[in-house]
Design a protein around this motif. Structure first.
Motif, PDB file in Angstrom:
ATOM      1  N   ARG A   1       2.932 -15.741  -8.301  1.00 34.89           N
ATOM      2  CA  ARG A   1       3.423 -15.234  -8.591  1.00 34.89           C
ATOM      3  C   ARG A   1       3.535 -13.781  -9.043  1.00 34.89           C
ATOM      4  O   ARG A   1       3.301 -12.661  -9.328  1.00 34.89           O
ATOM      5  CB  ARG A   1       5.144 -14.997  -7.515  1.00 34.89           C
ATOM      6  CG  ARG A   1       6.125 -14.136  -6.759  1.00 34.89           C
ATOM      7  CD  ARG A   1       7.597 -14.658  -6.982  1.00 34.89           C
ATOM      8  NE  ARG A   1       7.223 -15.304  -5.416  1.00 34.89           N
ATOM      9  CZ  ARG A   1       7.687 -14.435  -4.163  1.00 34.89           C
ATOM     10  NH1 ARG A   1       7.695 -12.747  -4.409  1.00 34.89           N
ATOM     11  NH2 ARG A   1       7.583 -15.066  -3.307  1.00 34.89           N
ATOM     12  N   GLN A   2       3.568 -15.069 -10.578  1.00 31.35           N
ATOM     13  CA  GLN A   2       3.847 -14.322 -12.087  1.00 31.35           C
ATOM     14  C   GLN A   2       2.185 -13.469 -11.945  1.00 31.35           C
ATOM     15  O   GLN A   2       1.425 -12.230 -12.770  1.00 31.35           O
ATOM     16  CB  GLN A   2       4.059 -15.515 -12.698  1.00 31.35           C
ATOM     17  CG  GLN A   2       4.800 -15.001 -13.130  1.00 31.35           C
ATOM     18  CD  GLN A   2       5.510 -16.672 -13.616  1.00 31.35           C
ATOM     19  OE1 GLN A   2       4.389 -17.833 -14.623  1.00 31.35           O
ATOM     20  NE2 GLN A   2       6.472 -16.927 -14.172  1.00 31.35           N
ATOM     21  N   LEU A   3       1.388 -13.897 -12.004  1.00 35.57           N
ATOM     22  CA  LEU A   3       0.029 -13.441 -12.082  1.00 35.57           C
ATOM     23  C   LEU A   3      -0.255 -12.731 -11.122  1.00 35.57           C
ATOM     24  O   LEU A   3      -0.978 -11.448 -11.529  1.00 35.57           O
ATOM     25  CB  LEU A   3      -1.693 -14.885 -11.101  1.00 35.57           C
ATOM     26  CG  LEU A   3      -1.090 -15.982 -12.408  1.00 35.57           C
ATOM     27  CD1 LEU A   3      -2.323 -17.110 -11.829  1.00 35.57           C
ATOM     28  CD2 LEU A   3      -1.306 -15.687 -14.401  1.00 35.57           C
ATOM     29  N   LEU A   4       0.029 -12.848 -10.144  1.00 36.96           N
ATOM     30  CA  LEU A   4      -0.264 -11.659  -9.190  1.00 36.96           C
ATOM     31  C   LEU A   4       0.468 -10.155  -9.633  1.00 36.96           C
ATOM     32  O   LEU A   4      -0.285  -9.091  -9.384  1.00 36.96           O
ATOM     33  CB  LEU A   4       0.017 -11.542  -7.705  1.00 36.96           C
ATOM     34  CG  LEU A   4      -0.638 -12.646  -6.000  1.00 36.96           C
ATOM     35  CD1 LEU A   4      -0.061 -12.763  -5.448  1.00 36.96           C
ATOM     36  CD2 LEU A   4      -1.879 -12.096  -6.752  1.00 36.96           C
ATOM     37  N   ALA A   5       1.344 -10.157 -10.224  1.00 34.94           N
ATOM     38  CA  ALA A   5       2.183  -8.992 -10.993  1.00 34.94           C
ATOM     39  C   ALA A   5       2.069  -8.007 -11.902  1.00 34.94           C
ATOM     40  O   ALA A   5       1.561  -7.228 -11.462  1.00 34.94           O
ATOM     41  CB  ALA A   5       3.387  -9.742 -11.382  1.00 34.94           C
ATOM     42  N   ARG A   6       0.060  -9.558 -12.605  1.00 32.27           N
ATOM     43  CA  ARG A   6      -0.733  -8.695 -13.281  1.00 32.27           C
ATOM     44  C   ARG A   6      -1.589  -7.753 -12.855  1.00 32.27           C
ATOM     45  O   ARG A   6      -2.812  -7.368 -13.208  1.00 32.27           O
ATOM     46  CB  ARG A   6      -1.200  -9.284 -13.967  1.00 32.27           C
ATOM     47  CG  ARG A   6       0.066 -10.092 -14.961  1.00 32.27           C
ATOM     48  CD  ARG A   6       0.165  -8.747 -16.115  1.00 32.27           C
ATOM     49  NE  ARG A   6       1.080  -9.729 -17.256  1.00 32.27           N
ATOM     50  CZ  ARG A   6       2.014  -9.183 -18.093  1.00 32.27           C
ATOM     51  NH1 ARG A   6       1.157  -7.568 -18.863  1.00 32.27           N
ATOM     52  NH2 ARG A   6       2.754  -8.628 -18.803  1.00 32.27           N
ATOM     53  N   ASN A   7      -1.689  -7.533 -11.391  1.00 31.83           N
ATOM     54  CA  ASN A   7      -2.805  -7.091 -10.862  1.00 31.83           C
ATOM     55  C   ASN A   7      -4.418  -7.371 -10.852  1.00 31.83           C
ATOM     56  O   ASN A   7      -5.036  -6.793 -10.996  1.00 31.83           O
ATOM     57  CB  ASN A   7      -2.969  -5.683 -10.864  1.00 31.83           C
ATOM     58  CG  ASN A   7      -1.782  -4.967  -9.867  1.00 31.83           C
ATOM     59  OD1 ASN A   7      -1.740  -4.980  -8.842  1.00 31.83           O
ATOM     60  ND2 ASN A   7      -1.216  -3.819 -10.638  1.00 31.83           N
TER      61      ASN A   7
ATOM     62  N   LEU B   1       1.454 -14.634   0.792  1.00 31.88           N
ATOM     63  CA  LEU B   1       2.057 -13.719  -0.523  1.00 31.88           C
ATOM     64  C   LEU B   1       0.305 -13.165  -0.883  1.00 31.88           C
ATOM     65  O   LEU B   1       0.214 -12.527  -0.957  1.00 31.88           O
ATOM     66  CB  LEU B   1       1.915 -14.458  -2.374  1.00 31.88           C
ATOM     67  CG  LEU B   1       3.236 -13.995  -2.905  1.00 31.88           C
ATOM     68  CD1 LEU B   1       3.724 -13.338  -2.397  1.00 31.88           C
ATOM     69  CD2 LEU B   1       3.353 -15.034  -3.799  1.00 31.88           C
TER      70      LEU B   1
ATOM     71  N   ARG C   1      -1.660  -9.127   0.236  1.00 38.77           N
ATOM     72  CA  ARG C   1      -2.445  -8.625  -0.741  1.00 38.77           C
ATOM     73  C   ARG C   1      -4.003  -8.576  -0.492  1.00 38.77           C
ATOM     74  O   ARG C   1      -4.291  -7.246  -1.393  1.00 38.77           O
ATOM     75  CB  ARG C   1      -2.256  -9.993  -2.169  1.00 38.77           C
ATOM     76  CG  ARG C   1      -1.308  -9.930  -3.522  1.00 38.77           C
ATOM     77  CD  ARG C   1      -1.126  -7.830  -3.344  1.00 38.77           C
ATOM     78  NE  ARG C   1      -0.579  -7.537  -4.131  1.00 38.77           N
ATOM     79  CZ  ARG C   1      -0.543  -8.142  -5.612  1.00 38.77           C
ATOM     80  NH1 ARG C   1      -1.522  -7.999  -6.328  1.00 38.77           N
ATOM     81  NH2 ARG C   1       0.224  -7.860  -6.939  1.00 38.77           N
ATOM     82  N   GLY C   2      -4.667  -9.330   0.608  1.00 42.12           N
ATOM     83  CA  GLY C   2      -6.077  -8.995   0.867  1.00 42.12           C
ATOM     84  C   GLY C   2      -6.672  -8.969  -0.528  1.00 42.12           C
ATOM     85  O   GLY C   2      -7.942  -8.216  -0.270  1.00 42.12           O
TER      86      GLY C   2
ATOM     87  N   MET D   1      -8.265  -4.189   3.654  1.00 43.04           N
ATOM     88  CA  MET D   1      -7.475  -3.467   2.109  1.00 43.04           C
ATOM     89  C   MET D   1      -6.178  -3.710   2.577  1.00 43.04           C
ATOM     90  O   MET D   1      -6.057  -1.936   1.920  1.00 43.04           O
ATOM     91  CB  MET D   1      -8.064  -3.894   0.913  1.00 43.04           C
ATOM     92  CG  MET D   1      -7.339  -3.890  -0.012  1.00 43.04           C
ATOM     93  SD  MET D   1      -7.656  -4.846  -1.285  1.00 43.04           S
ATOM     94  CE  MET D   1      -8.612  -4.774  -2.660  1.00 43.04           C
TER      95      MET D   1
ATOM     96  N   VAL E   1       5.242  -7.446  -4.817  1.00 42.98           N
ATOM     97  CA  VAL E   1       5.327  -7.503  -5.800  1.00 42.98           C
ATOM     98  C   VAL E   1       5.498  -6.839  -7.023  1.00 42.98           C
ATOM     99  O   VAL E   1       5.121  -6.331  -6.506  1.00 42.98           O
ATOM    100  CB  VAL E   1       3.915  -8.399  -5.617  1.00 42.98           C
ATOM    101  CG1 VAL E   1       3.578  -9.411  -7.031  1.00 42.98           C
ATOM    102  CG2 VAL E   1       3.965 -10.514  -4.608  1.00 42.98           C
ATOM    103  N   TYR E   2       6.121  -7.275  -7.547  1.00 51.28           N
ATOM    104  CA  TYR E   2       6.323  -7.006  -8.725  1.00 51.28           C
ATOM    105  C   TYR E   2       4.584  -6.724  -9.615  1.00 51.28           C
ATOM    106  O   TYR E   2       4.470  -6.885  -9.487  1.00 51.28           O
ATOM    107  CB  TYR E   2       7.287  -6.810  -9.827  1.00 51.28           C
ATOM    108  CG  TYR E   2       8.217  -6.410 -11.034  1.00 51.28           C
ATOM    109  CD1 TYR E   2       9.632  -6.573 -10.902  1.00 51.28           C
ATOM    110  CD2 TYR E   2       7.394  -6.309 -12.292  1.00 51.28           C
ATOM    111  CE1 TYR E   2      10.162  -5.241 -11.451  1.00 51.28           C
ATOM    112  CE2 TYR E   2       7.827  -5.589 -12.475  1.00 51.28           C
ATOM    113  CZ  TYR E   2       9.226  -5.147 -12.450  1.00 51.28           C
ATOM    114  OH  TYR E   2       9.757  -4.351 -13.433  1.00 51.28           O
TER     115      TYR E   2
ATOM    116  N   THR F   1       3.820  -5.487 -12.994  1.00 48.29           N
ATOM    117  CA  THR F   1       3.692  -5.626 -14.000  1.00 48.29           C
ATOM    118  C   THR F   1       3.282  -4.279 -14.790  1.00 48.29           C
ATOM    119  O   THR F   1       3.636  -3.831 -15.702  1.00 48.29           O
ATOM    120  CB  THR F   1       3.009  -7.467 -14.739  1.00 48.29           C
ATOM    121  OG1 THR F   1       3.345  -8.051 -13.433  1.00 48.29           O
ATOM    122  CG2 THR F   1       4.591  -7.562 -16.160  1.00 48.29           C
TER     123      THR F   1
ATOM    124  N   GLN G   1       3.837 -13.338 -21.406  1.00 53.13           N
ATOM    125  CA  GLN G   1       2.734 -14.280 -20.580  1.00 53.13           C
ATOM    126  C   GLN G   1       1.331 -14.570 -21.717  1.00 53.13           C
ATOM    127  O   GLN G   1       1.337 -13.819 -22.403  1.00 53.13           O
ATOM    128  CB  GLN G   1       2.290 -13.542 -19.616  1.00 53.13           C
ATOM    129  CG  GLN G   1       2.859 -13.126 -18.060  1.00 53.13           C
ATOM    130  CD  GLN G   1       1.389 -12.789 -16.561  1.00 53.13           C
ATOM    131  OE1 GLN G   1       1.101 -12.499 -16.593  1.00 53.13           O
ATOM    132  NE2 GLN G   1       2.484 -13.415 -15.573  1.00 53.13           N
TER     133      GLN G   1
END
Lengths: 333, 333
Positions: free
Chosen positions: A112-118, A136, A140-141, B1, B49-50, B52, B94
DNA sequence: TTGAAAGCGTTACCAC
DNA sequence: GTGGTAACGCTTTCAA
């Protein structure tokens, strides 16, 4: 702290639009050589610094690949990471690393944290995930590569091998040299899923080769290492001789067991065989050298990087790449 | 996507504005408990998902701390990293990790790459840098913490210890037990700067305690590990007995040396002492246990994280936190 | 307790 | 060759 110098500031000073600055700084040929030179000079003078955050935001491309590892302090995973980051270095892609500490619930939070960074892709060590994690990721695909495993239901691409099958080569080797009663030493149920696969693979192989049913000796919660192997062997002492071979989940564990054998006057490999997994440095350095399985960790990293490059360029790439696994016969079997 | 799920999507579904969603997701008390619950539930259902990147863009804070390590595959550095990232986990910060592979030129490129991500602080392992690196960092004016060292000219904050002094405790211990002629085993000049400091510290200490001048045996380019210690000892064989003690740059190297001693019938510690550094797991597990120096790697990580938190809350004047270093007497001396 | 508007710095797209 | 406009997703600020 003075306000940041933006393209607009440069544009005003030069007397052009910020679009022209944007193009000039990227050395776009459509901007006249004169303008380009002036823009670049003024940018320097004003101390302009490119804003990667704005770029990432605007283009929706972070330039990140998220990578999860069970632990950073593991020679095998570290080597995979090293190879991957070396191969990625030139592409401008950076790695965003996260460690699950061998806890599958932790993986969910982490992802979740990593995905937040796109991130533009996700590389996960291991092929087992919570249902929430799977959802999750699928929502996101984004491209996914699972490594160090051969998941039964892959989320996307795979670069790995079957831990169960790899363990079978060890058991086959032991069966071949006449060992009948084997014990497996690894972490408790739950945490280390590649370890669990190795255990299952060993048990199945013992049955397949007609050996006696395999005992499972619990060395504690993951991650288990030298000291846990040593502690377990110390607890058993000469009772280990009830077995013909101790099959360990990894080389460090095997080393721990091996050292205790010496203390208890157990002759390895005469009275007891001890095997490891992973071909860690210690397997070749210690005396006697540990019989183990070599996994080409570097190749996993490099293949993963290649796959990522192909995915980003839209080129076709194989869905699953198996990496080779070879038995390394040492002196402990 | 599928397109990314944004706050606006959640807002539409719930029937509120995106501002309310923003507040609800942060558990803002001004939003009614009902609304908060509904928003959070819908966010989950939609797989929100947030983002960031957007946050970083909007607030002009990247939420990153850049960290450099010589190598990811080193139990000591890995532990520092683990402690730091655990301590930082809740803060929303992070870590952007980079490995220098023990090459100081590599550090410069690496730091350039890391700085492009606008980190809010920089944590560097080691206190030696190229002049260009120093300028790069100072021009940025961002908070810096150097760890695992006690640099003579710190760039900012420091969390570390003197590698030279730590080595002195080993040499003092050897001198005390009557060893007169010592040799140092470590990497070649150039790469491993903490190793070089340990070497210098050992040589100076030998002089200080009136021992014979110390020889330096080259185990190859950094990083040196078990196999390099073993190879070097194999080359010398029983010629090692020209010395009273082999002082190694790290425990793995000491282990390699130790193992070869057994092969050549050299009695450790009767005929020869062997010492390590770092209190790695192997020091306590192997037989005989290696005399070493314990560095509290975890404390370095935790103290660094605390310092970072303080830096973000205000900017205290740069300061130095020394971490404790203790001799661990084993059975090899 | 909730919402509307503005804007962070950049680039894609379309005009000129 | 160059410029204007809009938009990326979020939060700050002000208003209701």
């Amino acid at each position: 702290m003075t306000a940041r110098v933006t393209m607009r500031d440069v544009a005003k000073t030069v007397g052009v639009s910020s679009m022209t600055v944007s193009r000039a700084l990227r050395d776009d040929e459509t901007v006249s050589a004169d303008t380009r030179a002036r823009v670049q000079q003024v940018a320097n003078e004003l101390g302009y610094v490119y804003d990667t955050t704005a770029l990432a935001f605007r283009t929706q491309k972070s330039g990140f690949v998220a990578v999860t590892l069970p632990s950073i302090n593991n020679a095998n995973f570290a080597e995979t990471y090293r190879a991957m980051s070396n191969a990625l270095a030139d592409s401008g892609i950076q790695i965003l690393l996260g460690a699950t500490n061998y806890r599958i619930e932790r993986e969910e939070t982490l992802i979740r944290q990593l995905l937040a960074r796109n991130p533009e892709a996700l590389v996960m060590t291991g092929g087992f995930h919570t249902e929430a994690t799977r959802e999750l990721i699928q929502a996101r695909g984004l491209p996914v590569i699972e490594i160090w495993d051969l998941p039964s239901e892959p989320l996307g691409h795979v670069v790995g091998f079957s831990n169960a099958k790899a363990m079978e080569t060890i058991v086959a080797h032991l069966a071949h040299s006449g060992r009948r009663k084997l014990a497996f030493v690894g972490a408790s149920e739950g945490g280390d899923l590649r370890g669990a696969e190795r255990r299952a693979g060993a048990i199945a192989a013992a049955e397949k080769f007609g050996l006696e049913p395999m005992d499972v000796l619990d060395a504690g919660p993951a991650p288990v290492s030298m000291r846990h192997g040593a502690a377990l062997a110390a607890k058993f002492g000469r009772d280990l001789l009830a077995y013909d071979a101790i099959v360990c989940v990894s080389d460090p564990v095997a080393f721990g067991v091996l050292n205790q054998c010496r203390r208890f006057g157990i002759d390895v490999p005469e009275q007891l065989a001890v095997t490891g997994f992973g071909n860690f440095e210690i397997a070749a350095v210690c005396e006697p050298r540990i019989t183990t399985v070599d996994v080409d960790a570097r190749q996993i990293g490099e293949t993963t990087a290649t796959m990522l490059a192909e995915i980003f360029e839209g080129r076709p790439t194989p869905r699953t790449e198996k990496v080779s696994v070879t038995l390394v016969a040492g002196e402990t079997s």
